[in-house]
Scaffold this active site. Structure first.
Site, PDB file in Angstrom:
ATOM      1  N   GLU A 119       0.989  -0.871   0.372  1.00 37.72           N
ATOM      2  CA  GLU A 119      -0.290  -0.099  -0.197  1.00 37.72           C
ATOM      3  C   GLU A 119       0.645   1.357  -0.354  1.00 37.72           C
ATOM      4  OE1 GLU A 119      -2.700  -0.765   3.009  1.00 37.72           O
ATOM      5  OE2 GLU A 119      -3.166  -2.374   2.868  1.00 37.72           O
ATOM      6  N   ASN A 161       2.091  -5.253  -3.422  1.00 37.96           N
ATOM      7  CA  ASN A 161       0.814  -5.301  -3.026  1.00 37.96           C
ATOM      8  C   ASN A 161       0.348  -4.194  -2.616  1.00 37.96           C
ATOM      9  OD1 ASN A 161      -1.249  -7.890  -2.007  1.00 37.96           O
ATOM     10  ND2 ASN A 161      -0.928  -7.004   0.217  1.00 37.96           N
ATOM     11  N   HIS A 198      -9.999  -6.692  -1.875  1.00 40.61           N
ATOM     12  CA  HIS A 198     -11.120  -6.555  -0.818  1.00 40.61           C
ATOM     13  C   HIS A 198     -12.151  -5.666  -1.543  1.00 40.61           C
ATOM     14  CE1 HIS A 198      -8.609  -7.326   2.301  1.00 40.61           C
ATOM     15  NE2 HIS A 198      -8.269  -6.841   2.291  1.00 40.61           N
ATOM     16  N   GLU A 227      -6.197 -10.968  -0.660  1.00 38.41           N
ATOM     17  CA  GLU A 227      -6.292 -10.619   0.144  1.00 38.41           C
ATOM     18  C   GLU A 227      -8.247 -10.704   0.075  1.00 38.41           C
ATOM     19  OE1 GLU A 227      -5.554  -6.975   2.351  1.00 38.41           O
ATOM     20  OE2 GLU A 227      -3.624  -7.534   1.961  1.00 38.41           O
ATOM     21  N   ASP A 229     -12.183 -10.979  -0.048  1.00 35.81           N
ATOM     22  CA  ASP A 229     -13.283 -10.978   0.771  1.00 35.81           C
ATOM     23  C   ASP A 229     -14.874 -10.932  -0.036  1.00 35.81           C
ATOM     24  OD1 ASP A 229     -12.713  -8.305   1.207  1.00 35.81           O
ATOM     25  OD2 ASP A 229     -12.390  -9.652   3.375  1.00 35.81           O
TER      26      ASP A 229
HETATM   27  O1  G3I Z   1      -4.898 -10.216  19.605  1.00 36.96           O
HETATM   28  C1  G3I Z   1      -5.793  -8.528  20.152  1.00 36.96           C
HETATM   29  C2  G3I Z   1      -5.988  -8.609  20.685  1.00 36.96           C
HETATM   30  O2  G3I Z   1      -4.690  -9.192  21.936  1.00 36.96           O
HETATM   31  C3  G3I Z   1      -6.589  -7.772  21.911  1.00 36.96           C
HETATM   32  O3  G3I Z   1      -7.479  -7.495  22.714  1.00 36.96           O
HETATM   33  C4  G3I Z   1      -7.407  -6.590  20.662  1.00 36.96           C
HETATM   34  C5  G3I Z   1      -7.659  -5.939  20.978  1.00 36.96           C
HETATM   35  O4  G3I Z   1      -7.891  -4.637  20.182  1.00 36.96           O
HETATM   36  O5  G3I Z   1      -6.409  -5.851  19.967  1.00 36.96           O
HETATM   37  C6  G3I Z   1      -5.770  -7.418  19.059  1.00 36.96           C
HETATM   38  O6  G3I Z   1      -5.911  -7.106  17.589  1.00 36.96           O
HETATM   39  C7  G3I Z   1      -6.092  -7.006  16.961  1.00 36.96           C
HETATM   40  C8  G3I Z   1      -5.668  -7.620  15.732  1.00 36.96           C
HETATM   41  O7  G3I Z   1      -6.170  -7.146  14.500  1.00 36.96           O
HETATM   42  C9  G3I Z   1      -6.310  -9.042  15.826  1.00 36.96           C
HETATM   43  O8  G3I Z   1      -6.135  -9.909  14.436  1.00 36.96           O
HETATM   44  C10 G3I Z   1      -6.071  -5.393  16.177  1.00 36.96           C
HETATM   45  O9  G3I Z   1      -6.543  -4.815  16.697  1.00 36.96           O
HETATM   46  C11 G3I Z   1      -6.443  -4.961  14.682  1.00 36.96           C
HETATM   47  O10 G3I Z   1      -5.656  -3.438  14.229  1.00 36.96           O
HETATM   48  C12 G3I Z   1      -5.713  -6.428  13.757  1.00 36.96           C
HETATM   49  O11 G3I Z   1      -5.975  -6.341  12.463  1.00 36.96           O
HETATM   50  C13 G3I Z   1      -5.354  -5.940  11.597  1.00 36.96           C
HETATM   51  C14 G3I Z   1      -4.715  -5.203  10.824  1.00 36.96           C
HETATM   52  O12 G3I Z   1      -4.822  -5.186   9.717  1.00 36.96           O
HETATM   53  C15 G3I Z   1      -4.296  -3.735  10.992  1.00 36.96           C
HETATM   54  O13 G3I Z   1      -3.469  -4.488  10.692  1.00 36.96           O
HETATM   55  C16 G3I Z   1      -6.827  -7.317  10.917  1.00 36.96           C
HETATM   56  O14 G3I Z   1      -6.537  -8.363  11.674  1.00 36.96           O
HETATM   57  C17 G3I Z   1      -6.099  -7.599   9.798  1.00 36.96           C
HETATM   58  O15 G3I Z   1      -6.961  -8.467   8.923  1.00 36.96           O
HETATM   59  C18 G3I Z   1      -5.677  -6.737   8.958  1.00 36.96           C
HETATM   60  O16 G3I Z   1      -5.187  -6.434   7.905  1.00 36.96           O
HETATM   61  C19 G3I Z   1      -5.053  -5.663   6.507  1.00 36.96           C
HETATM   62  C20 G3I Z   1      -4.247  -6.442   5.355  1.00 36.96           C
HETATM   63  O17 G3I Z   1      -2.349  -5.984   6.448  1.00 36.96           O
HETATM   64  C21 G3I Z   1      -3.254  -5.152   4.592  1.00 36.96           C
HETATM   65  N1  G3I Z   1      -4.942  -4.789   3.991  1.00 36.96           N
HETATM   66  C22 G3I Z   1      -5.547  -4.578   4.735  1.00 36.96           C
HETATM   67  C23 G3I Z   1      -5.985  -5.299   5.851  1.00 36.96           C
HETATM   68  C24 G3I Z   1      -7.697  -5.487   6.451  1.00 36.96           C
HETATM   69  O18 G3I Z   1      -7.761  -4.571   6.728  1.00 36.96           O
END
Ligand code: G3I
Length: 330
Positions: A119, A161, A198, A227, A229
């Protein structure tokens, strides 16, 4: 066929849920760690790398005959860039090279491929997102990341990506092609382009998706759906498609057709030697990032291939049958 998975340190880690492991092993042959290989997780302070959780996940995949797509060396998003890096006052490019080299070397031989940079495009700012990387290292940070990764792990396929590049946003696709052309012209070791996808159920059109894939195929590079969905309840839909606030039989069948037509487009446009893979961004509906995406304000959705419950067993939805039918030529 790839699947984005949670890992150690996250809620509902695949390593804690045997049913997830069973389904992923049965149905997919590559995983993408959806979160735990990002910058802040692997490199929390300048002289510290924390590979433990990602190693557990990669080892699990390797020992079950499942490949790994690494995600991602460089991503601007909020807390994914560790605080020390945001405030770094030394030679920023040298520091980034060291970051990429250390991680790529650590996983050499254990991952199939990497999202080298994620990105970096902003089509409204001369194609460059005004990230900390761009500000402090200039546009060459992308080329340099590919070179560092290739030197550290010559066997891994290296991808650029991004999202919203799959045809609906013409300006962003043009920026992507310019970036790719510049990298190729400079002899940068890029193997392919990852289309996050997405998407919405009716946008972009499969014609536009085909055009975007074809542009990468024309350049002799691999196309990877990284990715995918397909939500059905987009609260901000700008197109006339009906919004499904519950997962009706009609919504399920439209979603099935959409998954099938995206796979069909991929198979039709991308020759076998340039297919980098086709990855879904989460196993079952309750795991989707879309449910927590603030812009959707808590809207329910059912964007993935399987239904829950949380700890399984997971049941395939019509969307799964749509992919299978496209793959088997029906
Ligand atoms: O694991 C912690 C948990 O312990 C805690 O209680 C909770 C409280 O907020 O947070 C949890 O972590 C979260 C994590 O996902 C869980 O898997 C983070 O807050 C959350 O920000 C994180 O979001 C991820 C996001 O990227 C930001 O990194 C998503 O899972 C993930 O699917 C998403 O993926 C992105 C790709 O990397 C890039 N392209 C877009 C895509 C969707 O946004």
């Amino acid at each position: 066929m790839g699947m984005a998975v949670t890992g150690p340190g996250e809620n509902r880690s695949i390593l804690d849920i045997p049913e997830k492991q069973t389904t992923v092993i049965a149905e997919f042959n590559q995983i993408t760690p959806g979160n735990i290989m990002k910058m802040s997780y692997l490199h929390p302070s300048e002289n510290t790398y924390t590979f433990g959780n990602a190693d557990l996940l990669v080892d699990w995949a390797n020992s079950n005959g499942i490949g790994v797509h690494g995600h991602t060396f460089i991503w601007h998003s909020n807390y994914q860039v560790p605080g020390w890096m945001q405030g770094y006052s030394g030679d920023f490019q040298a520091m980034l090279n060291e970051h990429v080299t250390t991680i790529a070397s650590h996983y050499a031989g254990r991952v199939d491929s990497w999202d080298v940079a994620n990105e970096v495009i902003d089509e409204n700012n001369h194609c460059w997102r005004n990230s900390v990387f761009y500000q402090k290292a200039g546009a060459d940070f992308v080329a340099n990341a590919f070179r560092a990764a290739d030197a550290a792990d010559p066997d891994a396929d290296l991808y650029y990506n991004d999202y919203d590049t799959e045809g609906g946003n013409k300006a962003k696709l043009q920026c992507l092609l310019q970036l790719v052309d510049d990298l190729v012209a400079d002899g940068v070791p890029i193997d392919g382009v990852g289309f996050q996808m997405h998407v919405q159920i009716d946008w972009p059109s499969t014609t536009d998706i085909a055009t975007a894939f074809q542009a990468i195929v024309d350049r002799g590079l691999k196309v990877k759906v990284t990715e995918l969905d397909v939500p059905v309840n987009n609260p901000y839909a700008s197109t006339p498609f009906p919004q499904y606030t519950s997962f009706t039989a009609t919504a399920a069948s439209l979603q099935k057709a959409r998954y099938a037509s995206i796979m069909q487009t991929y198979l039709d446009v991308v020759p076998a030697n340039l297919r980098g893979g086709f990855t879904i961004w989460g196993l079952w509906d309750g795991d989707s990032w879309l449910l927590d995406f603030p812009e959707r304000q808590g809207a329910s959705d059912w964007p993935l291939l399987f239904t829950g419950p949380s700890f399984g067993p997971y049941a395939p939805k019509p969307a799964y049958d749509g992919l299978v039918e496209a793959l088997s030529g029906q």
